[in-house]
Design an enzyme around this catalytic site. Structure first.
Site, short mmCIF file in Angstrom:
data_model
loop_
_atom_site.label_atom_id
_atom_site.label_comp_id
_atom_site.label_asym_id
_atom_site.label_seq_id
_atom_site.Cartn_x
_atom_site.Cartn_y
_atom_site.Cartn_z
CG HIS A 87 -5.89 -2.24 0.55
ND1 HIS A 87 -5.10 -2.09 -0.57
CD2 HIS A 87 -5.26 -1.56 1.54
CE1 HIS A 87 -4.05 -1.34 -0.27
NE2 HIS A 87 -4.12 -1.02 1.01
CG ASP A 134 -6.98 -2.85 -3.11
OD1 ASP A 134 -7.58 -1.95 -2.50
OD2 ASP A 134 -5.79 -3.13 -2.91
CB SER A 136 -0.94 -0.05 1.21
OG SER A 136 -1.98 0.87 1.07
#
Ligand code: NAG
Ligand code: NAG
Ligand code: NAG
Ligand code: NAG
Length: 452
Positions: A384, A352, A211
């Site tokens: 995610h 996601d 991320s």
């Protein structure tokens, strides 16, 4: 019998960690010394004249002032940990100094270094890993503190782990050039720190991040051939990579993660004064103070404060993301302008909900058409936050192969998996992760067993 779910087990583990840190009798055992916030800590101020030093110059070093701790409480039993203040440059190339944290496991191999970029995802200096990983820091950095458990998986293999404050002194969340520069200069500084950390000057270095951490790692991979051509990096594992910031702004709006928007916008604004002026000019006066709170709190607080809101309700224009200045900055911070020369392992959840899949897949296709070396894993079942955990075993195994000198398969490969958690080889890694993390939480030595 319940089915084995590594994601669930590790989530439970994290919950236990938070529970322990919240319920422990801290009054009964007062901390010797609370961790000092970067903005109050003179170590973070560079010496006069540092601007004229070379990129990656070591400006100051010290042992980390408090032990590193999971959830700011449970001390990690490691061989050593240091902070290095080093010279880097911001998105415009101006001189800057920031801090990297070096962690040495027991029985370390001084020729193996993993640069782990955390998902700081915040626009306040008080969320930097050099601070939140210390015992006695505020629990507001809980997301990053949880990532220490993934770093432990690397430490257990005998790799040194370094984690830079790649957002720099202004907490420039989502600024790609800033993050890439600071990550690469941290590696330069670390390789020059032998007389302090023991790390060999010619050590193998790999990158890993998920991320926000993949944003920093991905930009570092892209910028390395031009910004730090002398560095020898053996590969990068990138999960849930935020290739297109605008796609994330749109995806999270009105959902649980809207808090990323003010943090991202103010993070970018700290690097682009024209954007800062524009944002300030369109914020509705009565809502300004609330929006700017993202400059003095971390991800967890941002999530709670902005939960479910429409970020457009903070501004008095409908064309916020279409304004010339926002367009310029968003385009400048879109990945894919440069081609990484190192092998990549990319993993991304097809569903996601925070960092959309399509831009990452498009980046893979683009890189590959330009001759890159990438293994891409598309995960069907994870979302995610889950893939941070379920994708970690594949990432570690891939990094381990690079450190062991296994040549990455040439060219590109694309694979879809139901869940990365069940990939071949993943389950033993989760078992070991769980075992080692529990051990780390109760203070067992972290590192390969010594075999003397
Ligand atoms: C340490 O790492 C280097 C570089 O990857 C490797 O050549 C060496 O064999 C490793 N040493 C041990 C004892 O594993
Ligand atoms: C390490 O080497 C640098 C550069 O030669 C020097 O300035 C520094 O004092 C040394 N540090 C230690 C702890 O020996
Ligand atoms: C938006 O608000 C700012 C500050 O209150 C004001 O200066 C500006 O003119 C407003 N713009 C529009 C389009 O209403
Ligand atoms: C960002 O997204 C908005 C909303 O979909 C769109 O109007 C705008 O053109 C996009 N800007 C950029 C730079 O992609």
């Amino acid at each position: 019998m319940k089915s084995f779910s590594p994601g669930r087990i590790i989530t439970a583990l994290l919950t236990v960690g938070v529970w322990l840190s919240v319920t422990s009798p801290s009054e009964a055992a007062p901390l010797k010394r609370a961790a000092v916030l970067p903005q109050n800590d003179a170590f973070y101020n560079p010496p006069a004249g540092y601007e004229s030093t070379a990129l990656g110059t070591v400006l100051k070093t010290r042992p980390v002032p408090n032990s590193l701790a999971a959830f700011s409480l449970l001390s990690q039993n490691i061989a050593g940990a240091w902070q290095i203040l080093y010279r880097t440059s911001d998105s415009s190339g101006n001189a800057q100094a920031t801090v990297t944290t070096v962690i040495e496991p027991h029985n370390a191999n001084a020729s193996r270094v993993l640069s782990y970029q955390v998902a700081e995802d915040s626009a306040w200096e008080g969320c930097a890993p050099s601070y939140v990983l210390q015992k006695g820091s505020s629990l507001s950095g809980v997301a990053t503190q949880a990532e220490l458990l993934l770093m432990d998986a690397a430490l257990t293999r005998g790799w040194y782990v370094v984690t830079p404050d790649y957002e720099g002194p202004s907490a420039s969340f989502t600024a790609g050039l800033q993050a890439g520069h600071a990550t690469l200069d941290s590696i330069r500084a670390v390789l020059a720190s032998t007389n302090v950390t023991g790390i060999k000057a010619n050590a193998d270095v790999a990158l890993w991040g998920y991320s926000g951490g993949a944003l920093a790692s991905g930009w570092a991979a892209e910028l390395q051939p031009t910004y730090a051509p002398e560095l020898r990096i053996i590969g990068a594992a990138l999960g849930g990579t935020p290739v297109d910031l605008n796609a994330t702004l749109n995806a999270v709006n009105k959902g649980p993660f809207v808090g990323l928007v003010p943090a991202g916008i103010l993070g970018l604004a700290s690097q682009y004064p024209e954007l800062a002026a524009y944002v300030d000019s369109v914020l509705i006066p009565s809502k300004k103070a609330n929006f700017y709170k993202a400059k003095s709190q971390c991800l967890a607080a941002d999530i709670i404060q902005f939960l479910g809101q429409d970020f457009n309700s903070y501004v008095n224009t409908t064309g916020f993301l279409n304004s010339p200045i926002a367009t310029k900055v968003l385009n400048e911070n879109h990945m894919g302008k440069y081609l990484p020369k190192i092998p990549l392992h990319m993993y991304h959840a097809i569903n996601d909900e925070i960092v959309p899949f399509a831009p990452a897949k498009a980046l893979y296709t683009q890189y590959c058409s330009q001759g890159a070396n990438i293994q891409f894993v598309a995960d069907q079942l994870s979302e995610h936050v889950i893939l941070l955990i379920t994708g970690s075993a594949d990432a570690i195994l891939w990094l381990q192969d690079r450190f062991n000198g296994v040549t990455a398969a040439s060219g590109c490969s694309y694979r879809t998996t139901a869940t990365s958690a069940l990939d071949p080889g993943a389950l033993p890694v989760f078992g070991e992760l769980l075992f080692n993390d529990l051990g780390a939480l109760v203070g067992l030595p972290i590192g390969p067993l010594s075999i003397t």
